[in-house]
Design a protein around this motif. Structure first.
Motif, PDB file in Angstrom:
ATOM      1  N   ALA A 185       0.829  -1.216   0.000  1.00 52.54           N
ATOM      2  CA  ALA A 185       0.000   0.000   0.000  1.00 52.54           C
ATOM      3  C   ALA A 185       0.862   1.265   0.000  1.00 52.54           C
ATOM      4  O   ALA A 185       0.318   2.369  -0.031  1.00 52.54           O
ATOM      5  CB  ALA A 185      -0.919   0.005   1.213  1.00 52.54           C
ATOM      6  N   LYS A 186       2.190   1.089   0.058  1.00 54.99           N
ATOM      7  CA  LYS A 186       3.131   2.222   0.127  1.00 54.99           C
ATOM      8  C   LYS A 186       2.730   3.180   1.252  1.00 54.99           C
ATOM      9  O   LYS A 186       2.609   4.381   1.061  1.00 54.99           O
ATOM     10  CB  LYS A 186       3.242   2.932  -1.211  1.00 54.99           C
ATOM     11  CG  LYS A 186       3.899   2.015  -2.265  1.00 54.99           C
ATOM     12  CD  LYS A 186       4.525   2.762  -3.378  1.00 54.99           C
ATOM     13  CE  LYS A 186       5.917   3.140  -2.980  1.00 54.99           C
ATOM     14  NZ  LYS A 186       6.762   3.550  -4.088  1.00 54.99           N
ATOM     15  N   LEU A 187       2.499   2.590   2.435  1.00 56.25           N
ATOM     16  CA  LEU A 187       2.075   3.343   3.603  1.00 56.25           C
ATOM     17  C   LEU A 187       3.088   3.174   4.730  1.00 56.25           C
ATOM     18  O   LEU A 187       3.414   2.049   5.112  1.00 56.25           O
ATOM     19  CB  LEU A 187       0.694   2.879   4.073  1.00 56.25           C
ATOM     20  CG  LEU A 187       0.134   3.569   5.308  1.00 56.25           C
ATOM     21  CD1 LEU A 187      -0.073   5.060   5.062  1.00 56.25           C
ATOM     22  CD2 LEU A 187      -1.168   2.902   5.739  1.00 56.25           C
ATOM     23  N   ILE A 188       3.565   4.300   5.237  1.00 58.33           N
ATOM     24  CA  ILE A 188       4.478   4.333   6.375  1.00 58.33           C
ATOM     25  C   ILE A 188       3.700   4.865   7.568  1.00 58.33           C
ATOM     26  O   ILE A 188       2.991   5.864   7.450  1.00 58.33           O
ATOM     27  CB  ILE A 188       5.687   5.242   6.084  1.00 58.33           C
ATOM     28  CG1 ILE A 188       6.516   4.668   4.942  1.00 58.33           C
ATOM     29  CG2 ILE A 188       6.530   5.444   7.350  1.00 58.33           C
ATOM     30  CD1 ILE A 188       7.561   5.626   4.403  1.00 58.33           C
ATOM     31  N   ILE A 189       3.854   4.203   8.713  1.00 62.03           N
ATOM     32  CA  ILE A 189       3.226   4.660   9.943  1.00 62.03           C
ATOM     33  C   ILE A 189       4.323   4.925  10.958  1.00 62.03           C
ATOM     34  O   ILE A 189       5.148   4.052  11.236  1.00 62.03           O
ATOM     35  CB  ILE A 189       2.233   3.618  10.498  1.00 62.03           C
ATOM     36  CG1 ILE A 189       1.139   3.335   9.470  1.00 62.03           C
ATOM     37  CG2 ILE A 189       1.640   4.092  11.821  1.00 62.03           C
ATOM     38  CD1 ILE A 189       0.250   2.176   9.817  1.00 62.03           C
TER      39      ILE A 189
ATOM     40  N   ASP B 154       9.980  12.784   5.592  1.00 64.41           N
ATOM     41  CA  ASP B 154       8.668  12.551   4.983  1.00 64.41           C
ATOM     42  C   ASP B 154       8.664  12.967   3.516  1.00 64.41           C
ATOM     43  O   ASP B 154       8.100  12.267   2.666  1.00 64.41           O
ATOM     44  CB  ASP B 154       7.577  13.300   5.745  1.00 64.41           C
ATOM     45  CG  ASP B 154       7.284  12.697   7.114  1.00 64.41           C
ATOM     46  OD1 ASP B 154       7.852  11.632   7.449  1.00 64.41           O
ATOM     47  OD2 ASP B 154       6.487  13.307   7.857  1.00 64.41           O
ATOM     48  N   ALA B 155       9.286  14.089   3.206  1.00 69.72           N
ATOM     49  CA  ALA B 155       9.340  14.556   1.813  1.00 69.72           C
ATOM     50  C   ALA B 155      10.082  13.550   0.943  1.00 69.72           C
ATOM     51  O   ALA B 155       9.658  13.270  -0.188  1.00 69.72           O
ATOM     52  CB  ALA B 155      10.006  15.930   1.741  1.00 69.72           C
ATOM     53  N   LEU B 156      11.167  13.001   1.454  1.00 66.87           N
ATOM     54  CA  LEU B 156      11.931  11.996   0.697  1.00 66.87           C
ATOM     55  C   LEU B 156      11.053  10.805   0.341  1.00 66.87           C
ATOM     56  O   LEU B 156      11.004  10.372  -0.815  1.00 66.87           O
ATOM     57  CB  LEU B 156      13.148  11.536   1.508  1.00 66.87           C
ATOM     58  CG  LEU B 156      13.898  10.362   0.898  1.00 66.87           C
ATOM     59  CD1 LEU B 156      15.213  10.840   0.304  1.00 66.87           C
ATOM     60  CD2 LEU B 156      14.158   9.288   1.923  1.00 66.87           C
TER      61      LEU B 156
ATOM     62  N   ARG C   1       2.858   7.179   1.344  1.00 62.69           N
ATOM     63  CA  ARG C   1       2.037   8.039   2.175  1.00 62.69           C
ATOM     64  C   ARG C   1       2.484   7.811   3.608  1.00 62.69           C
ATOM     65  O   ARG C   1       2.891   6.712   3.960  1.00 62.69           O
ATOM     66  CB  ARG C   1       0.556   7.684   2.009  1.00 62.69           C
ATOM     67  CG  ARG C   1       0.076   8.079   0.618  1.00 62.69           C
ATOM     68  CD  ARG C   1      -1.263   7.476   0.255  1.00 62.69           C
ATOM     69  NE  ARG C   1      -1.134   6.034   0.252  1.00 62.69           N
ATOM     70  CZ  ARG C   1      -2.043   5.204   0.779  1.00 62.69           C
ATOM     71  NH1 ARG C   1      -3.136   5.662   1.306  1.00 62.69           N
ATOM     72  NH2 ARG C   1      -1.870   3.911   0.750  1.00 62.69           N
ATOM     73  N   ILE C   2       2.418   8.840   4.429  1.00 58.32           N
ATOM     74  CA  ILE C   2       2.905   8.746   5.801  1.00 58.32           C
ATOM     75  C   ILE C   2       1.810   9.154   6.765  1.00 58.32           C
ATOM     76  O   ILE C   2       1.170  10.196   6.594  1.00 58.32           O
ATOM     77  CB  ILE C   2       4.149   9.646   6.023  1.00 58.32           C
ATOM     78  CG1 ILE C   2       5.304   9.181   5.138  1.00 58.32           C
ATOM     79  CG2 ILE C   2       4.601   9.605   7.478  1.00 58.32           C
ATOM     80  CD1 ILE C   2       5.628  10.108   4.049  1.00 58.32           C
TER      81      ILE C   2
ATOM     82  N   THR D  98      -8.245   5.117  11.318  1.00 59.20           N
ATOM     83  CA  THR D  98      -7.536   6.036  10.427  1.00 59.20           C
ATOM     84  C   THR D  98      -6.635   5.262   9.477  1.00 59.20           C
ATOM     85  O   THR D  98      -6.593   5.542   8.270  1.00 59.20           O
ATOM     86  CB  THR D  98      -6.705   7.047  11.255  1.00 59.20           C
ATOM     87  OG1 THR D  98      -7.588   7.779  12.103  1.00 59.20           O
ATOM     88  CG2 THR D  98      -5.938   7.995  10.358  1.00 59.20           C
ATOM     89  N   ILE D  99      -5.932   4.263   9.999  1.00 63.58           N
ATOM     90  CA  ILE D  99      -5.049   3.441   9.162  1.00 63.58           C
ATOM     91  C   ILE D  99      -5.872   2.681   8.131  1.00 63.58           C
ATOM     92  O   ILE D  99      -5.513   2.635   6.946  1.00 63.58           O
ATOM     93  CB  ILE D  99      -4.211   2.479  10.030  1.00 63.58           C
ATOM     94  CG1 ILE D  99      -3.251   3.273  10.922  1.00 63.58           C
ATOM     95  CG2 ILE D  99      -3.453   1.478   9.158  1.00 63.58           C
ATOM     96  CD1 ILE D  99      -2.588   2.441  12.014  1.00 63.58           C
ATOM     97  N   LEU D 100      -6.975   2.087   8.564  1.00 64.14           N
ATOM     98  CA  LEU D 100      -7.850   1.348   7.622  1.00 64.14           C
ATOM     99  C   LEU D 100      -8.351   2.253   6.513  1.00 64.14           C
ATOM    100  O   LEU D 100      -8.390   1.858   5.346  1.00 64.14           O
ATOM    101  CB  LEU D 100      -9.031   0.728   8.375  1.00 64.14           C
ATOM    102  CG  LEU D 100      -8.805  -0.627   8.984  1.00 64.14           C
ATOM    103  CD1 LEU D 100      -9.995  -1.022   9.849  1.00 64.14           C
ATOM    104  CD2 LEU D 100      -8.539  -1.665   7.926  1.00 64.14           C
ATOM    105  N   SER D 101      -8.744   3.441   6.861  1.00 69.38           N
ATOM    106  CA  SER D 101      -9.222   4.387   5.859  1.00 69.38           C
ATOM    107  C   SER D 101      -8.130   4.664   4.828  1.00 69.38           C
ATOM    108  O   SER D 101      -8.394   4.684   3.618  1.00 69.38           O
ATOM    109  CB  SER D 101      -9.669   5.683   6.535  1.00 69.38           C
ATOM    110  OG  SER D 101     -10.041   6.632   5.592  1.00 69.38           O
ATOM    111  N   GLU D 102      -6.926   4.859   5.294  1.00 64.34           N
ATOM    112  CA  GLU D 102      -5.803   5.121   4.379  1.00 64.34           C
ATOM    113  C   GLU D 102      -5.499   3.894   3.521  1.00 64.34           C
ATOM    114  O   GLU D 102      -5.217   4.002   2.331  1.00 64.34           O
ATOM    115  CB  GLU D 102      -4.578   5.538   5.190  1.00 64.34           C
ATOM    116  CG  GLU D 102      -3.510   6.205   4.395  1.00 64.34           C
ATOM    117  CD  GLU D 102      -3.902   7.561   3.819  1.00 64.34           C
ATOM    118  OE1 GLU D 102      -3.346   7.902   2.754  1.00 64.34           O
ATOM    119  OE2 GLU D 102      -4.713   8.289   4.410  1.00 64.34           O
ATOM    120  N   LEU D 103      -5.559   2.713   4.108  1.00 70.35           N
ATOM    121  CA  LEU D 103      -5.302   1.490   3.351  1.00 70.35           C
ATOM    122  C   LEU D 103      -6.365   1.264   2.276  1.00 70.35           C
ATOM    123  O   LEU D 103      -6.053   0.851   1.166  1.00 70.35           O
ATOM    124  CB  LEU D 103      -5.286   0.275   4.299  1.00 70.35           C
ATOM    125  CG  LEU D 103      -4.079   0.162   5.209  1.00 70.35           C
ATOM    126  CD1 LEU D 103      -4.322  -0.895   6.286  1.00 70.35           C
ATOM    127  CD2 LEU D 103      -2.819  -0.155   4.416  1.00 70.35           C
TER     128      LEU D 103
END
Length: 118
Positions: A59-63, A80-82, A89-90, A108-113
Motif C-alpha cells: 500500500a506504500k504506507l508508512i506509519i 517525509d518529503a523523501l 504516504r505517511i 484512520t489506518i484502515l481508511s488510508e489502506l
C-alpha cells in the motif's frame, strides 16, 4: 531489486524492535500477521538511511509512532518529503494517541489502506 541496508542500520532496527515503546507494541499487535484487512506490515524497517516504525510496501504506507520530541521536527519533514517523493504516504501518531485511542488510530489506518489505489 531488493534493498539491502548497511549492517549498522539492520542492527539498529533489530535493537529498536527489541526495545519498542508501549504504543509501538500495542499497534504492532494489531498490524502483525496481516490482521488489518490482510495488509502485510513490517516494523522497524531500515530504508534509505532511516528506520521506519511500520511500513506496508503493497500500500506504500508508512506509519510513525512518535513522542513529543518529534513535535515540529525539521528532520521528520525532510524524511517525509523523501518518502513522499518515492510514492509513500505517511501517517504519524503520537504515542499517547495510540495508547488512549487505539481503535481510532486503527480506523484512520484502515481508511488510508482502503484508499491506497487513489
Amino acid at each position: 531489486m531488493r534493498h539491502t541496508p548497511p549492517p549498522i542500520n539492520r542492527s539498529r532496527a533489530r535493537n529498536m524492535r527489541a526495545d519498542s515503546t508501549l504504543a509501538e507494541n500495542l499497534l504492532w499487535q494489531v498490524l502483525r500477521n496481516r490482521q488489518l484487512e490482510g495488509f502485510k506490515f513490517k516494523r522497524q524497517v531500515p530504508l534509505n538511511g532511516y528506520i521506519l516504525d511500520f511500513v506496508c510496501f503493497e500500500a506504500k504506507l508508512i506509519i510513525e509512532v512518535d513522542g513529543f520530541q518529534h513535535a515540529e521536527s525539521v528532520g521528520d519533514r525532510v524524511r517525509d518529503a523523501l518518502f513522499r517523493n518515492e510514492g509513500f504516504r505517511i501517517l504519524r501518531f503520537w504515542n499517547e494517541d495510540v495508547v488512549k485511542n487505539l481503535d481510532g488510530v486503527c480506523l484512520t489506518i484502515l481508511s488510508e489502506l482502503r484508499n491506497c489505489g487513489e
